[in-house]
Design a protein around this motif. Sequence first.
Motif, mmCIF file in Angstrom:
data_model
loop_
_atom_site.group_PDB
_atom_site.id
_atom_site.type_symbol
_atom_site.label_atom_id
_atom_site.label_comp_id
_atom_site.label_asym_id
_atom_site.label_seq_id
_atom_site.Cartn_x
_atom_site.Cartn_y
_atom_site.Cartn_z
ATOM 1 N N HIS A 49 -9.667 4.444 -2.611
ATOM 2 C CA HIS A 49 -9.774 4.997 -1.262
ATOM 3 C C HIS A 49 -8.510 4.798 -0.427
ATOM 4 C CE1 HIS A 49 -14.506 4.727 -1.231
ATOM 5 N NE2 HIS A 49 -14.028 5.516 -2.178
ATOM 6 N N ILE A 50 -7.586 3.997 -0.892
ATOM 7 C CA ILE A 50 -6.412 3.666 -0.079
ATOM 8 C C ILE A 50 -5.576 4.893 0.307
ATOM 9 C CG2 ILE A 50 -4.180 2.472 -0.137
ATOM 10 C CD1 ILE A 50 -5.604 0.079 -1.375
ATOM 11 N N PRO A 51 -5.315 5.858 -0.596
ATOM 12 C CA PRO A 51 -4.505 7.011 -0.171
ATOM 13 C C PRO A 51 -5.062 7.741 1.048
ATOM 14 C CG PRO A 51 -4.612 6.936 -2.551
ATOM 15 C CD PRO A 51 -5.578 5.900 -2.053
ATOM 16 N N GLU A 52 -6.377 7.958 1.100
ATOM 17 C CA GLU A 52 -6.946 8.637 2.268
ATOM 18 C C GLU A 52 -6.915 7.723 3.500
ATOM 19 O OE1 GLU A 52 -11.458 9.163 2.011
ATOM 20 O OE2 GLU A 52 -11.026 8.421 -0.009
ATOM 21 N N MET A 53 -7.050 6.417 3.288
ATOM 22 C CA MET A 53 -6.949 5.480 4.408
ATOM 23 C C MET A 53 -5.598 5.599 5.107
ATOM 24 S SD MET A 53 -8.532 2.005 2.765
ATOM 25 C CE MET A 53 -10.274 1.733 2.477
ATOM 26 N N VAL A 54 -4.543 5.708 4.323
ATOM 27 C CA VAL A 54 -3.193 5.808 4.888
ATOM 28 C C VAL A 54 -2.982 7.172 5.528
ATOM 29 C CG1 VAL A 54 -0.726 5.781 4.350
ATOM 30 C CG2 VAL A 54 -2.248 4.113 3.276
ATOM 31 N N LYS A 55 -3.342 8.237 4.805
ATOM 32 C CA LYS A 55 -3.053 9.597 5.281
ATOM 33 C C LYS A 55 -3.729 9.909 6.605
ATOM 34 C CE LYS A 55 -3.187 14.489 4.048
ATOM 35 N NZ LYS A 55 -3.349 15.485 2.963
ATOM 36 N N TYR A 56 -4.989 9.544 6.760
ATOM 37 C CA TYR A 56 -5.743 10.002 7.925
ATOM 38 C C TYR A 56 -5.729 9.012 9.092
ATOM 39 C CZ TYR A 56 -7.040 13.628 4.705
ATOM 40 O OH TYR A 56 -6.968 14.666 3.799
ATOM 41 N N THR A 57 -5.042 7.898 8.919
ATOM 42 C CA THR A 57 -4.822 7.006 10.054
ATOM 43 C C THR A 57 -3.402 7.108 10.583
ATOM 44 O OG1 THR A 57 -4.252 5.177 8.562
ATOM 45 C CG2 THR A 57 -6.545 5.323 9.305
ATOM 46 N N GLY A 58 -2.462 7.572 9.748
ATOM 47 C CA GLY A 58 -1.069 7.659 10.158
ATOM 48 C C GLY A 58 -0.290 6.382 9.977
ATOM 49 N N LEU A 59 -0.861 5.424 9.254
ATOM 50 C CA LEU A 59 -0.135 4.186 8.991
ATOM 51 C C LEU A 59 1.095 4.458 8.129
ATOM 52 C CD1 LEU A 59 -3.069 1.710 8.177
ATOM 53 C CD2 LEU A 59 -1.762 1.854 10.305
ATOM 54 N N SER A 60 2.135 3.687 8.346
ATOM 55 C CA SER A 60 3.353 3.854 7.551
ATOM 56 C C SER A 60 3.403 2.902 6.369
ATOM 57 C CB SER A 60 4.594 3.649 8.433
ATOM 58 O OG SER A 60 4.578 2.378 9.058
ATOM 59 N N HIS A 61 2.457 1.957 6.289
ATOM 60 C CA HIS A 61 2.411 1.017 5.174
ATOM 61 C C HIS A 61 0.985 0.921 4.638
ATOM 62 C CE1 HIS A 61 6.495 -0.246 5.981
ATOM 63 N NE2 HIS A 61 6.169 -0.526 7.244
ATOM 64 N N THR A 62 0.869 0.635 3.364
ATOM 65 C CA THR A 62 -0.434 0.481 2.735
ATOM 66 C C THR A 62 -1.131 -0.772 3.256
ATOM 67 O OG1 THR A 62 0.346 1.553 0.715
ATOM 68 C CG2 THR A 62 -1.617 0.171 0.525
ATOM 69 N N PRO A 63 -2.390 -0.667 3.658
ATOM 70 C CA PRO A 63 -3.114 -1.851 4.135
ATOM 71 C C PRO A 63 -3.492 -2.781 2.985
ATOM 72 C CG PRO A 63 -4.600 -0.003 3.991
ATOM 73 C CD PRO A 63 -3.224 0.547 3.688
ATOM 74 N N VAL A 64 -3.707 -4.037 3.317
ATOM 75 C CA VAL A 64 -4.327 -4.966 2.370
ATOM 76 C C VAL A 64 -5.830 -4.768 2.513
ATOM 77 C CG1 VAL A 64 -4.641 -7.358 1.680
ATOM 78 C CG2 VAL A 64 -2.439 -6.614 2.591
ATOM 79 N N PHE A 65 -6.457 -4.288 1.454
ATOM 80 C CA PHE A 65 -7.880 -3.937 1.515
ATOM 81 C C PHE A 65 -8.633 -4.583 0.364
ATOM 82 C CE2 PHE A 65 -11.105 -0.871 -0.201
ATOM 83 C CZ PHE A 65 -12.108 -1.222 0.689
ATOM 84 N N LEU A 66 -9.712 -5.286 0.706
ATOM 85 C CA LEU A 66 -10.575 -5.881 -0.304
ATOM 86 C C LEU A 66 -12.028 -5.493 -0.055
ATOM 87 C CD1 LEU A 66 -9.326 -9.549 -0.863
ATOM 88 C CD2 LEU A 66 -9.353 -7.695 -2.534
ATOM 89 N N PRO A 67 -12.680 -4.872 -1.034
ATOM 90 C CA PRO A 67 -14.104 -4.593 -0.937
ATOM 91 C C PRO A 67 -14.930 -5.735 -1.536
ATOM 92 C CG PRO A 67 -13.168 -3.407 -2.798
ATOM 93 C CD PRO A 67 -12.049 -4.207 -2.191
ATOM 94 N N VAL A 68 -16.145 -5.881 -1.025
ATOM 95 C CA VAL A 68 -17.071 -6.924 -1.485
ATOM 96 C C VAL A 68 -18.430 -6.285 -1.705
ATOM 97 C CG1 VAL A 68 -18.089 -9.174 -0.982
ATOM 98 C CG2 VAL A 68 -15.830 -8.610 -0.059
ATOM 99 N N VAL A 69 -19.020 -6.501 -2.880
ATOM 100 C CA VAL A 69 -20.358 -5.983 -3.154
ATOM 101 C C VAL A 69 -21.343 -7.147 -3.154
ATOM 102 C CG1 VAL A 69 -20.071 -6.135 -5.687
ATOM 103 C CG2 VAL A 69 -21.758 -4.554 -4.710
ATOM 104 N N ASP A 70 -22.537 -6.905 -2.607
ATOM 105 C CA ASP A 70 -23.512 -7.983 -2.507
ATOM 106 C C ASP A 70 -24.895 -7.504 -2.929
ATOM 107 O OD1 ASP A 70 -24.368 -10.549 -2.076
ATOM 108 O OD2 ASP A 70 -24.094 -10.539 0.103
ATOM 109 N N ASP A 71 -25.809 -8.448 -3.001
ATOM 110 C CA ASP A 71 -27.122 -8.245 -3.587
ATOM 111 C C ASP A 71 -28.108 -7.645 -2.568
ATOM 112 O OD1 ASP A 71 -29.280 -8.286 -5.260
ATOM 113 O OD2 ASP A 71 -29.621 -10.448 -5.127
ATOM 114 N N TYR A 72 -27.821 -6.439 -2.126
ATOM 115 C CA TYR A 72 -28.756 -5.641 -1.342
ATOM 116 C C TYR A 72 -28.454 -4.188 -1.663
ATOM 117 C CZ TYR A 72 -24.886 -4.864 1.931
ATOM 118 O OH TYR A 72 -23.680 -4.510 2.486
#
Length: 311
Positions: free
Chosen positions: A182-205
Amino acid sequence: MKPKIYIDGQSGTTGLQIYDRIGKRDDLELLRIDEDKRHDVEERKKFINAADIVFLCLPDAEAVHAVSLVGNDHVKIIDASTAHRTADGWAYGFPELKKGQREEIASSHRIANPGCHATGFISTVAPLVQAGILPKDYPVSFFSLTGYSGGGKKMIASYEADGRPESLSAPGIYGRNLKHKHIPEMVKYTGLSHTPVFLPVVDDYYKGMAGTLMLQNRMLNHGATAEDIWQAYKKHYDGETFVSVADMDEKPGTLYANELSGSNRLKIYVCGSDENTAITAVFDNLGKGASGAAVQNMNIALGLDETTGLV
């Protein structure tokens, strides 16, 4: 004449959720391919070209191939895969992104449905960049908590199996190569000039998502405070049906990621101290993060009230 709708990939999690949201509507005609022919290319091509709206609920490569089967300039495609989210000629299906986004969706024959994690990220980051509060070169960090339904059938089966590993009872941090799809769309549609540090977490629900953006106020433009950030969100989402901004004193304690499960709503919470601000977007990963958003985009594309069939 009722608009004809076809779901290509109707047996997957997103396809089934879309069907649940539109299957009982009497203003649409839902085209259903025979189960034993859903992998038959010629049969799929026939259904795709007979429809007004086609939802693609397929792996990326299969979604690209499905688009190649379109043989007319009438059908509108809403692609739930990652394949076209940053592609030229495709409208990004987050109507609340910016002024004019709805019109772009309405006029396009190719609509890319946002990723679930990207929805939380873009909903919190883009308004701050547009308001001039968040510098485009800010070193953004973001984590996103999701229910296991976001992993599809195999993950759902593993979490719901008898005798499953004890490890599945605890939160699982994944995407640790920091190259989540998902990172490419995160950068493109926010206008950020650098890639964010992004971590997803999945849990038991089963379903529900909470994505959190953490900011250091001293690095923001114009000496922005948590109050300024809250005001920017209130202005950006003023009048929106599905995206709302909580009052700053609402729920000062614990937030739960599944509080909007079963809906197409997204709610933004802002909390802050003098030095730092945290913003959390809470929504349903299968609703506003997937099938609900797809149905909202369909309504817009057909010129219908975009709330039709959604809560």
